[in-house]
Design a protein around this motif. Structure first.
Motif, PDB file in Angstrom:
ATOM      1  N   SER A 225       9.254  10.719   1.820  1.00 29.71           N
ATOM      2  CA  SER A 225       8.521   9.492   2.668  1.00 29.71           C
ATOM      3  C   SER A 225       9.302   8.293   2.760  1.00 29.71           C
ATOM      4  CB  SER A 225       7.006   9.816   1.876  1.00 29.71           C
ATOM      5  OG  SER A 225       6.065   8.730   2.342  1.00 29.71           O
ATOM      6  N   PHE A 226       9.360   8.191   3.971  1.00 27.21           N
ATOM      7  CA  PHE A 226       9.631   6.412   3.755  1.00 27.21           C
ATOM      8  C   PHE A 226       8.301   5.196   3.472  1.00 27.21           C
ATOM      9  CE2 PHE A 226      12.828   7.857   6.442  1.00 27.21           C
ATOM     10  CZ  PHE A 226      13.669   6.964   5.959  1.00 27.21           C
ATOM     11  N   THR A 227       6.984   5.718   3.460  1.00 27.21           N
ATOM     12  CA  THR A 227       6.013   5.477   3.182  1.00 27.21           C
ATOM     13  C   THR A 227       5.451   4.844   1.420  1.00 27.21           C
ATOM     14  OG1 THR A 227       4.266   5.293   4.830  1.00 27.21           O
ATOM     15  CG2 THR A 227       3.367   4.392   3.067  1.00 27.21           C
ATOM     16  N   LEU A 228       5.887   6.256   1.102  1.00 31.66           N
ATOM     17  CA  LEU A 228       5.605   6.394  -0.347  1.00 31.66           C
ATOM     18  C   LEU A 228       7.287   5.590  -0.673  1.00 31.66           C
ATOM     19  CD1 LEU A 228       4.449   9.562  -0.620  1.00 31.66           C
ATOM     20  CD2 LEU A 228       3.637   8.419  -1.128  1.00 31.66           C
ATOM     21  N   ALA A 229       8.550   5.674  -0.719  1.00 29.34           N
ATOM     22  CA  ALA A 229       9.336   5.423  -1.581  1.00 29.34           C
ATOM     23  C   ALA A 229       8.805   3.581  -1.103  1.00 29.34           C
ATOM     24  CB  ALA A 229      11.019   5.445  -0.558  1.00 29.34           C
ATOM     25  N   ALA A 230       8.515   2.948  -0.523  1.00 20.93           N
ATOM     26  CA  ALA A 230       8.653   1.534  -0.184  1.00 20.93           C
ATOM     27  C   ALA A 230       7.047   1.143  -0.708  1.00 20.93           C
ATOM     28  CB  ALA A 230       8.083   1.350   1.418  1.00 20.93           C
ATOM     29  N   HIS A 231       6.790   2.280  -0.884  1.00 24.40           N
ATOM     30  CA  HIS A 231       5.002   1.742  -2.065  1.00 24.40           C
ATOM     31  C   HIS A 231       6.096   1.170  -3.953  1.00 24.40           C
ATOM     32  CE1 HIS A 231       1.194   1.281  -4.180  1.00 24.40           C
ATOM     33  NE2 HIS A 231       1.376   2.677  -4.700  1.00 24.40           N
ATOM     34  N   GLU A 232       6.586   2.465  -4.150  1.00 20.84           N
ATOM     35  CA  GLU A 232       7.473   2.366  -5.284  1.00 20.84           C
ATOM     36  C   GLU A 232       8.215   1.592  -5.614  1.00 20.84           C
ATOM     37  OE1 GLU A 232       9.129   6.078  -7.084  1.00 20.84           O
ATOM     38  OE2 GLU A 232      10.520   4.994  -6.555  1.00 20.84           O
ATOM     39  N   LEU A 233       8.977   1.100  -4.781  1.00 23.69           N
ATOM     40  CA  LEU A 233      10.083   0.225  -4.459  1.00 23.69           C
ATOM     41  C   LEU A 233       9.340  -1.502  -4.239  1.00 23.69           C
ATOM     42  CD1 LEU A 233      12.763   1.538  -2.934  1.00 23.69           C
ATOM     43  CD2 LEU A 233      12.812   1.610  -4.946  1.00 23.69           C
ATOM     44  N   GLY A 234       8.014  -1.443  -4.384  1.00 23.17           N
ATOM     45  CA  GLY A 234       7.764  -2.787  -3.532  1.00 23.17           C
ATOM     46  C   GLY A 234       7.779  -3.641  -2.464  1.00 23.17           C
ATOM     47  N   VAL A 235       8.898  -2.817  -2.537  1.00 22.99           N
ATOM     48  CA  VAL A 235       9.327  -3.191   0.166  1.00 22.99           C
ATOM     49  C   VAL A 235       8.716  -2.784   0.908  1.00 22.99           C
ATOM     50  CG1 VAL A 235      10.855  -3.889  -1.258  1.00 22.99           C
ATOM     51  CG2 VAL A 235      11.181  -1.374  -0.085  1.00 22.99           C
ATOM     52  N   THR A 236       8.083  -3.199   2.032  1.00 17.18           N
ATOM     53  CA  THR A 236       7.962  -2.898   3.423  1.00 17.18           C
ATOM     54  C   THR A 236       8.652  -1.063   3.353  1.00 17.18           C
ATOM     55  OG1 THR A 236       9.372  -4.455   4.756  1.00 17.18           O
ATOM     56  CG2 THR A 236       7.401  -5.354   4.157  1.00 17.18           C
ATOM     57  N   GLN A 237       8.185  -0.880   4.534  1.00 22.13           N
ATOM     58  CA  GLN A 237       8.339   0.564   5.140  1.00 22.13           C
ATOM     59  C   GLN A 237      10.206   0.224   6.002  1.00 22.13           C
ATOM     60  OE1 GLN A 237       5.450   3.134   6.631  1.00 22.13           O
ATOM     61  NE2 GLN A 237       7.107   3.913   8.311  1.00 22.13           N
ATOM     62  N   ALA A 238       9.806  -1.054   6.909  1.00 24.96           N
ATOM     63  CA  ALA A 238      10.322  -1.630   7.712  1.00 24.96           C
ATOM     64  C   ALA A 238      11.748  -1.528   7.298  1.00 24.96           C
ATOM     65  CB  ALA A 238      10.137  -2.369   8.830  1.00 24.96           C
TER      66      ALA A 238
END
Length: 308
Positions: free
Chosen positions: A32-45
Motif C-alpha cells: 500500500s502506498f498509503t501505509l508506506a507513507a504513514h510508516e515513513l512519515g511522508v505524504t502518499q504523493a
C-alpha cells in the motif's frame, strides 16, 4: 532511447536514489502506498513520486496498479527481494554498531540435534569464558549455503570438504543403540543384533550427509535383518531421542549428542554393537570471513570436551 539510468555516470548509475529504494521497499512490503507513507512519515504523493522515479530510471514497471490494490510485477519482485535483504543486513550492522564494540554477536549455525544436545547444555561455560560475546543460534535441518547466509561459524557433519567454507575438524562420532531404563524394566535386554532388529525401534529421518538410519546402521555393522519394526518415525532426531527417553523403544544414539543423557542415566547404551562413521563433525568458516578473536574463541570452545 536511453533510460535515465544509462544517462548517469559513476556509482549513482547503479543506485541513483537510496531514498527511492527505501520507499519502494515499504510499499512492496506493506502492499500500500498509503501505509508506506504513514510508516515513513511522508505524504502518499511523495512516495508515489519516488516509486515512479525508480520505474522511469529502470525503464520497467515495478507495480501493477489494480482497482483497489497493487501487486509487484516480476521485475518489482526481483528488486524487492534484493532490497529487502540488503536493508535487513544494513539494519543489523547499524544495530550492532549502535550497541557499541563491547557487544560481539556471532551467528552459529548447527542442526537442531547438535544445538539441543551439544550446545545448549554447555552455554554456561561459553558465557563464563567469553562474557561479552552475544551468540545467535541459527538452527537448520539441511546444510545451508554459507555464501548466502549471515553466518559466522557453522557446525557440520560430513567429510570436511565443502565449496562454501574452510572446515576444521572438531571430533569424530560413534553410533550405537540406546533406550531408557524404564524400557529395559519391561523388556528383555537385547543381547544380539537379531534381538535389536526384532525389538521396537524408533526411527528418525536422515536430513544431512552421512546421517544414518537403522537400516544403514545394521548394514554398517554387518547384519541384514529381513524386517524392522518401526511403530514410530520422527522427522527430527531430537524427537526420536525424546521418544526413547520416555520408553517408546530403542533409538540410534549418536555418541557426541547423547553423551549427557547417558551420563545422567536417562538413557542406557546397549552394548551389542557400534559403528564409527568415516564422517566427522567440523566447524566451517565461510570463505572470505576473517577469523576474529571472538570467532577463534568460539571455535576453541566448540572443541572443548572433545572426549565427551
Amino acid at each position: 532511447m536511453k533510460t535515465a539510468i544509462e544517462k548517469t555516470k559513476g556509482y549513482r548509475r547503479l543506485i541513483p536514489s537510496v531514498t527511492a529504494l527505501v520507499e519502494f521497499e515499504a510499499v512492496a512490503r506493506l502492499g500500500s502506498f498509503t501505509l508506506a507513507a504513514h510508516e515513513l512519515g511522508v505524504t502518499q504523493a511523495a512516495v508515489s513520486r519516488q516509486v515512479r522515479f525508480l520505474e522511469e530510471t529502470l525503464g520497467q514497471r515495478l507495480f501493477r496498479r489494480l482497482h483497489r490494490a497493487i501487486e509487484l510485477t516480476d521485475e518489482g519482485e526481483a528488486l524487492y527481494r534484493v532490497v529487502a535483504e540488503s536493508m535487513q543486513k544494513i539494519a543489523s550492522v547499524f544495530d550492532r554498531l549502535a550497541r557499541g564494540p563491547v557487544q560481539q554477536e556471532l551467528v552459529l549455525a548447527a542442526t537442531s540435534a547438535f544445538s539441543h544436545f551439544r550446545l545448549l547444555p554447555r552455554l554456561a561455560s561459553l558465557k563464563a569464558a567469553h562474557p561479552d560475546l552475544q551468540l545467535r543460534l541459527s538452527t537448520q535441518m539441511f546444510t545451508a549455503d554459507l555464501r548466502h547466509k549471515e553466518i559466522d561459524v557453522a557446525v557440520r557433519f560430513g567429510n570436511g570438504t565443502w565449496p562454501d567454507g574452510t572446515a576444521m575438524l572438531l571430533f569424530d562420532e560413534e553410533v550405537f543403540p540406546v533406550c531408557s531404563p524404564s524400557w529395559l524394566q519391561t523388556h528383555s535386554e537385547p543381547a544380539t543384533l537379531e534381538d535389536v532388529a526384532s525389538a521396537v525401534l524408533v526411527e528418525s529421518d536422515s536430513t544431512i550427509e552421512g546421517w544414518m538410519g537403522w537400516e544403514e546402521w545394521f548394514n554398517a555393522v554387518g547384519h541384514r535383518p529381513m524386517r524392522l519394526n518401526f511403530p514410530l518415525r520422527c522427522s527430527l532426531y531430537t524427537d526420536a531421542i525424546q521418544a526413547a527417553r520416555f520408553g517408546q523403544g530403542i533409538a540410534l544414539g549418536w555418541g557426541r549428542l547423547v553423551h549427557d543423557l547417558l551420563d545422567s542415566g536417562e538413557l542406557v547404551r546397549l552394548p551389542v554393537a557400534s559403528f564409527k562413521p568415516p564422517e566427522s563433525y567440523f566447524v566451517v568458516v565461510p570463505h572470505g570471513r576473517t577469523i576474529t578473536p571472538a570467532i577463534d574463541g568460539l571455535i576453541n570452545w566448540l572443541r572443548e570436551g572433545a572426549d565427551a
